[in-house]
Structure formats: structure tokens, C-alpha cells
Design an enzyme around this catalytic site. Structure first.
Site, PDB file in Angstrom:
ATOM      1  N   ASP A 436       0.861  -1.181   0.000  1.00 40.01           N
ATOM      2  CA  ASP A 436       0.000   0.000   0.000  1.00 40.01           C
ATOM      3  C   ASP A 436       0.902   1.238   0.000  1.00 40.01           C
ATOM      4  O   ASP A 436       2.066   1.161   0.420  1.00 40.01           O
ATOM      5  CB  ASP A 436      -0.887  -0.026   1.244  1.00 40.01           C
ATOM      6  N   ASP A 635      -1.900  -0.530   5.892  1.00 43.18           N
ATOM      7  CA  ASP A 635      -2.133   0.024   7.225  1.00 43.18           C
ATOM      8  C   ASP A 635      -3.530   0.598   7.407  1.00 43.18           C
ATOM      9  O   ASP A 635      -3.915   0.932   8.523  1.00 43.18           O
ATOM     10  CB  ASP A 635      -1.119   1.137   7.516  1.00 43.18           C
ATOM     11  N   ASP A 639      -7.514  -1.403   3.548  1.00 43.69           N
ATOM     12  CA  ASP A 639      -6.613  -2.515   3.233  1.00 43.69           C
ATOM     13  C   ASP A 639      -7.065  -3.827   3.861  1.00 43.69           C
ATOM     14  O   ASP A 639      -6.559  -4.892   3.500  1.00 43.69           O
ATOM     15  CB  ASP A 639      -5.191  -2.204   3.724  1.00 43.69           C
TER      16      ASP A 639
END
Length: 753
Positions: A436, A635, A639
Site C-alpha cells: 500500500d 495500514d 486494506d
């Protein structure tokens, strides 16, 4: 008829149980496909024409387990289920404490005299044999009662010709318990030599060890419900709704489509909707990954659980209850967890063949000695017990959890929390790492990156003026400018005539100077020529930065830019992962320009940008369908489904609670360098587990022929059940000792290789 049906299962303990349930339901003519997930205790099936859900419930019950159909439950139902699991886990912990209190004195009484430990006179087996044997019987009864589930499931599965680990435990401990009862009866009849033929402590210890493993397993399974619970806590329990012209407070679950909801600064959005009145900035970072709050005005969409920053708005509910974006994410987390193929424990795979073979050998050897060799019933029973005791799966049961405990403990020392054996088994097979952007590769919050003066003011003086003007602004980007001024030790100057210009910037008077800070539209409105920074504006935009102009007394004075900066360790971490032969991909909800700029800095060649929350899990699934074994590192709340869908989910420790709870691995230092360490540690731990399983199985394989009395046929020694118990204990000790070697694992050395 193709709609998938799901059922909640209970009573399963191993891979054999899952296989039994799956086979029972698969035999139904109205079921096309069926899959049982042991980890989530879920049964999924695709029905045919004429399907009746009661048939499934009956088939599962006939197999010896329980099933409950899962409908479209409200979010509160998920919370209730999580509470029930927590209560069940608490009950198992209490049972373990009872076992500890009873098993330790039992071990002391039964084994103390053998190793020279003092016993009270009334427990002396010579002076008071009846007290000696009865005290052990009394201390064993709690273990038999607490472990009654092993006997219920084990013998039931044995009768149904689907023996599992429970069957072996049930038969082995039952034989030891019954033989011990026989010895107690002999002591009552005056045959005091039978005080040496008690195996009560084996019964209690075996049950205690297996229940400890089940407790640890249940604790790990609870992670999913904790993750969902974390999501549910993001939704406010109540909301202010405009009904009949008045503002009333109602429960969030009572909001209906079309209701007008009033939101104050700092409140979370209860449902999805469209803004009907007002203007504000909304923090959507937990949904989109975008660190900069998004401006919302009439007609813009609102997403449940996002945070209103500084303005008051009214918005109309368009999706409520199980239709909201948050509810869909909850469903995605559950579906991803349920669809992930469980990595069957090697011990369970062995037990599918090992258990029936051991039961058969124990029975055949006992019957052979009794009928063919003409030995006594006591001798034959001793052979039967010796085979089952030496083959009892203590070492097999300890092989995996001990290595995992040591390995995860070593990881925890280095800020790497590994939650399950599944994660360990999958991590060493990875070939792709998906990262990410926001909060993972980058810091996760905007900061001042560029400040270019045009006038005769130096940089510090210009920053002081801008920060002074921004001190009264509620805009999120103002915080980045104020933080930069504070970091440089600049004092803020008095401000007068401050005005926030919605959607464009601000104006203020600082020490007699008129300042304008805002976008290109604001400059054009005030007839200020910004062409001097046209090239810089284009360059900053290409780098994914948010640029603003500064004008003083009607003249352009400079340009500044705010962006989410890349972490200092990200580049080296990506390079190390690539040097290990792993492909690194960036997956983000941010726009492609910003993602490309960060990817270039981090040395990442492939990016997947502009992905919505539900799209991240889909993107991971698409990559998996190409044959990739991948880990997802993230995080944010958005996600969470992707973290669960991935073969290994790795969460940044500074991220959202739900991401941490959904992940298999948590990096507490929030450093991508720890991804490398986690993979290396998993490789070492899996090697250790395989060694443990080999030796545990080898002990049993070598010990069983001796316990059967094959050496005795040729004049060799006969394995007494007591010695069989000792051999079983030694196999467990060796497994634990091998697992402890992981404590010497050098994290730094492996990282540098």
C-alpha cells in the site's frame, strides 16, 4: 439455483472433522459444490434445484457435528457472535486453570517417589496404598470431565469410521484410565503390587496438553472477529436525523433510506449518502488511503465511518444497514477469510492415516498375544495400552505450537508479531510483495515539501508570514505548514482580518501586509499573475504534490507544496525484497500521478492505482489467479479485505486497528525493512516445525513395534506401559528442545544475507 449458502459449524477439531462434514454434505443430491473451512468453521455450498437447507443441518448432525444457517445478519449480530467467542475462550481458560491445579499434585503424587521427592506419610504407597491410589483417581476425575468432548467426538467418529486425533486421545486415555481403575480394584482386593500399574497422570497430562493447544488455536481464530469488531466500533451508535422539521437522535440501525442526517465537526458518518446542505472537509483516509482530507459540498457523496473535520453538513441517506460501504467491507473481510484455502497442518494430514493404523495395530497386537501366544488378559491389555500411549499424539501436537511459540516470540523481540502457523507456512513460499502507498511506503500525513520565494523575502520570513496567516485556518493542509514553522522554531505573528475563502484558500492581514494563500483560481480572481511559477506548478503536480500560491499586497510572492513524503527506509527495503527475487507492486486508492511519483522514488516498477476499498481485495485475488504467492502490506481500513485475501497479510503497526487485527503479521516498528526479517524468520520456523514433526513421527514409528512386543518374541525386552509413557514424554521433550533452538536465530545476520 446457484446462490451460495453458508453455514456456521461447531464441534470440529481437525482436518479429519472437516473432511467428514464435507463428505456428508457432498453426498446430498441437491448440493452441487461444498467446501468446509476448518479455520473459520464455515461450510459453503452451491445448491441445486430442490435444495432444502434442513437436509444440510440433518447431514451435519448425522456426522456428529452442529450447523447453523447464516443469513444476511445485521452488523450488531456480528458483534454478538464476537462476544460469544470471547466468552467461550474465557471458559476454556478457566478449564485449563482447573487442570493445572489438579494435574500438578497428581504428577507429584504419582512420580514423586520415583525420583526421590518426599511425600506425606498418608500418601505413601507402601503404608497407605488405598489412599495413594484413591487420591490419584480423585485428582484425575476433573480432567476426564473437562475432556469429555474428546470421548464424545472421538468414539462417535470411531463408530462412524472416520477416526481422528480425538479418537486416538479418547481410546488411549480411556484404556489408561480403565486399566488404572482395574489396578485400583486389585489394590482394594489386597494386591498391593498394582500401585505400580497406575496411569492416571498420563490421562490428565494428555488431556491438559491437548486442551492447551486447542485454547491457543481458538485464540488465534478469534482474530477475525476482533477485526470485524474493530470495524463496527467505527460506526456511531446514534445519529441526529431531521424528521418532520425537527432534529432527533435515533439509533444508527434505525436510519432509513431518504433520512436527512445532520453532522457536526468531529463526528463520524453513520451511513452512506449525498450532501444536501453545507460544506466541509472529510477525512476519508481509512477508506481511500488518501492522507489529505477531501472537500465535500452539496451533491458530493458521503461514506459511512469517515470523519467530518471542520464544517457542519446535512446529507441524505442513500445506503443503510448492510448496504453501506463499511458493511460491505465487513462482508469482504468475512468472505476473504472464509474463501482462503486453509493450510492444513502436517500433523493433521499424518493423523488421517496414522490414527486408524495405530488403533488397528494396538488391537491386533493385544488380540495376538491373548489368543495366539496364550498370554493373560492383563498382559494383553498392557500391550494395548503401551501401543496407544507411546503413539499418543503429544509430540505431534507439540511439534507445531512449540516452534510457533518460540518463533513468534523471537519475532516479537524484534517488533514482528506473527499471528498464526498459517502465516509462517505461507510466508516462505512468497514470490510477490504488494505494498500500500499511504502510511506504508509513505509517512501517512501531509508535510511541507517545497517553499520557493519570488520576492526579496527569504524562505524563513516567507514561511513565518504564511504560517501566521494559516494559524486561524481549519484546513488540513494548514497543519502541515504550521508543523514546518514549529520545526524551524519560527514565532507566529499577530493576524487581523482573517477570511477563509471556501474551496480556494484564505486572506489575512499580518503586520500590515495583506496575504493571499491559495490555489490558482484564487490568484486569477484577485488578478494576480502566477505565470512566473507555471513550470514549477506543473513539476510539483507531476510529483503528486498539492501546490499553493502566496501573494503579498497584491503581488505574487512565492509557491509552496504539501505532500505525503516517502519513509526514509522504503527505498532500501524495496531493493532488499527485489534482491531476494520477490516482485514488488504498489497498490493504492490514490490517483495515478501521485502513485507514480512515489513509486519512482521507491524503485517500484509496477503500480495499481485508483483502487476503491472493495477493489483492493479483488486486485489481490486477480494476482493470485495468475499463480502468484503474495503478501499484502498495508495500514488502512481499506486494506483490511486485501490483507485477509492475500496469502500473507502484513500490517504496519502504526496503522488502523482493523488492519492490524485482519493481518497475519504486524510490523510494530512500522518499517518495511521488517518485511524482509519476517520472511527470513518464517523460513527458519517452518524448517524447525518440519524437523519437529519428523522426529515426533519417528519416535512413534520406532516405538510402536517395541510396544507391540515384537522384540519380546525374540527374547528382547517388553515395553511396560510406564516406559511407554516415559518414551512419549521424551519425544515431547526432544521436540520442545529442538524448538528452543529458534531462540538463537540471528535476525540481523539473516537480514544482511
Amino acid at each position: 439455483m446457484s446462490e451460495k449458502k453458508e453455514y456456521k459449524l461447531s464441534g470440529m477439531t481437525c482436518a479429519s472433522c472437516a473432511m467428514t462434514v464435507e463428505m456428508a454434505v457432498k453426498d446430498l443430491e441437491t448440493v452441487e459444490e461444498v467446501s468446509v473451512n476448518l479455520a473459520t468453521e464455515r461450510l459453503s455450498l452451491i445448491p441445486k434445484e430442490g435444495f432444502d437447507s434442513q437436509q444440510v443441518l440433518d447431514a451435519v448432525a448425522e456426522a456428529g457435528y452442529q450447523a447453523e444457517e447464516q443469513g444476511n445478519a445485521r452488523l450488531s449480530d456480528v458483534s454478538e457472535e464476537a462476544a460469544m467467542k470471547t466468552q467461550e475462550l474465557r471458559r476454556k481458560k478457566q478449564e485449563l486453570l482447573i487442570l493445572l491445579v489438579t494435574a500438578l499434585p497428581l504428577l507429584y503424587i504419582s512420580m514423586g517417589s520415583m525420583i526421590g521427592l518426599p511425600l506425606p506419610n498418608f500418601l505413601d504407597h507402601v503404608a497407605h496404598p488405598l489412599v495413594f491410589v484413591l487420591s490419584q483417581l480423585v485428582l484425575t476425575l476433573p480432567a476426564v470431565w473437562i475432556g469429555r468432548g474428546f470421548y464424545q467426538r472421538g468414539f462417535r467418529n470411531l463408530i462412524k469410521k472416520h477416526p481422528n486425533m480425538d479418537s486416538l486421545i479418547a481410546v488411549g486415555t480411556s484404556a489408561a484410565f480403565l486399566y488404572s481403575l482395574y489396578s485400583v480394584s486389585q489394590v482394594f482386593l489386597g494386591h498391593h503390587a498394582f500401585v505400580h500399574q497406575l496411569y492416571f497422570e498420563s490421562v490428565a497430562v494428555i488431556i491438559a496438553l491437548v486442551l492447551l493447544g486447542k485454547y491457543l488455536e481458538s485464540s488465534a481464530k478469534g482474530r477475525t472477529s476482533q477485526a470485524i469488531q474493530s470495524l463496527l466500533e467505527l460506526v456511531p451508535s446514534q445519529a441526529t436525523v431531521i424528521r418532520y422539521g425537527e432534529a432527533v437522535t435515533i439509533d444508527t440501525e434505525d436510519i432509513r433510506v431518504g433520512d436527512i442526517i445532520r453532522i457536526k465537526p468531529g463526528e463520524r458518518m453513520p451511513v452512506d449518502g449525498l450532501v444536501t446542505e453545507g460544506q466541509t472537509f472529510v477525512d476519508e483516509s481509512m477508506m481511500t488511503g488518501e492522507s489529505v482530507p477531501i472537500e465535500k459540498k452539496v451533491g458530493d457523496t458521503i461514506t459511512s465511518a469517515t470523519i467530518n473535520q471542520n464544517g457542519g453538513i446535512d446529507y441524505q441517506a442513500t445506503r443503510v444497514g448492510s448496504d453501506t460501504t463499511l458493511a460491505q467491507i465487513v462482508r469482504l473481510v468475512e468472505e476473504a477469510q472464509g474463501s482462503k484455502a486453509p493450510i492444513a497442518a502436517l500433523a493433521d494430514r499424518i493423523s488421517l492415516y496414522f490414527v486408524p493404523i495405530v488403533l488397528g495395530l494396538a488391537t491386533l497386537s493385544a488380540l495376538g498375544w491373548y489368543f495366539l501366544a496364550g498370554e493373560s488378559l492383563s498382559f494383553s491389555l498392557s500391550i494395548f495400552i503401551a501401543v496407544l500411549v507411546i503413539a499418543c499424539p503429544c509430540a505431534l501436537g507439540l511439534a507445531t505450537p512449540t516452534a510457533i511459540m518460540v518463533g513468534t516470540g523471537k519475532g516479537a523481540e524484534n517488533g514482528i508479531l506473527i499471528k498464526s502457523g498459517q502465516a509462517l507456512e505461507a510466508a516462505y513460499q512468497l514470490d510477490t510483495i504488494v505494498l500500500d502507498k499511504t502510511g506504508t511506503i509513505t509517512v501517512g500525513k501531509p508535510s511541507l515539501t517545497d517553499l520557493l520565494p519570488l520576492s526579496d523575502l527569504n524562505r524563513s520570513d516567507l514561511l513565518q508570514l504564511i504560517a501566521s496567516a494559516e494559524q486561524h485556518s481549519e484546513h488540513p493542509l494548514a497543519q502541515a505548514i504550521l508543523a514546518a514553522a514549529e520545526e524551524e522554531g519560527l514565532d507566529l505573528l499577530p493576524v487581523s482580518h482573517f477570511e477563509a475563502i471556501v474551496g480556494r484558500g484564505l486572506s489575512a492581514q499580518v503586520e500590515g501586509r495583506w496575504l493571499l494563500v491559495g490555489n490558482e483560481s484564487l490568484m486569477k480572481e484577485q488578478n494576480i499573475d502566477s505565470s512566473a511559477f507555471e513550470a514549477q506548478l506543473l513539476e510539483l503536480s507531476q510529483e503528486g504534490k498539492t501546490a499553493m500560491f502566496v501573494a503579498i499586497d497584491g503581488q505574487l510572492a512565492g509557491i509552496l507544496a504539501v505532500a505525503d513524503e516517502m519513509k526514509s527506509s522504503s527505498l532500501s527495503a524495496v531493493q532488499e525484497l527485489q534482491s531476494m527475487g520477490l516482485e514488488v507492486i504498489m497498490l493504492t486508492g490514490d490517483r495515478e500521478e501521485t502513485a507514480t511519483a512515489i513509486a519512482q522514488k521507491a524503485g517500484i516498477q509496477k503500480i495499481i492505482a485508483g483502487v476503491l476499498p472493495d477493489g483492493k481485495a479483488t486486485a489481490i485475488k486477480d494476482l493470485q489467479e495468475t499463480g502468484k504467492k503474495l503478501a499484502m502490506v498495508g495500514d488502512g481500513i481499506n486494506d483490511a479485505p486485501a490483507l485477509v485475501q492475500a496469502d500473507v497479510g502484513i500490517a504496519i503497526g502504526s496503522g488502523a486497528d482493523v488492519a492490524i487485527e485482519s493481518a497475519d503479521v504486524v510490523l510494530m516498528h512500522s518499517d518495511l525493512q521488517d518485511v524482509v526479517k519476517a520472511i527470513k524468520l518464517s523460513q527458519a520456523t517452518i524448517r524447525n516445525i518440519k524437523e519437529n514433526l519428523f522426529w515426533a513421527f519417528a519416535y512413534n514409528t520406532l516405538g510402536i513395534p517395541i510396544a507391540m512386543g515384537l522384540l519380546h518374541l525374540f527374547g528382547g525386552p517388553l515395553l511396560n506401559p510406564m516406559l511407554a509413557g516415559l518414551a512419549m514424554s521424551l519425544s515431547s521433550v526432544s521436540v520442545v528442545a529442538n524448538a528452543l533452538r529458534l531462540g538463537r536465530f540471528k535476525m540481523k545476520e539473516y537480514t544482511e544475507k
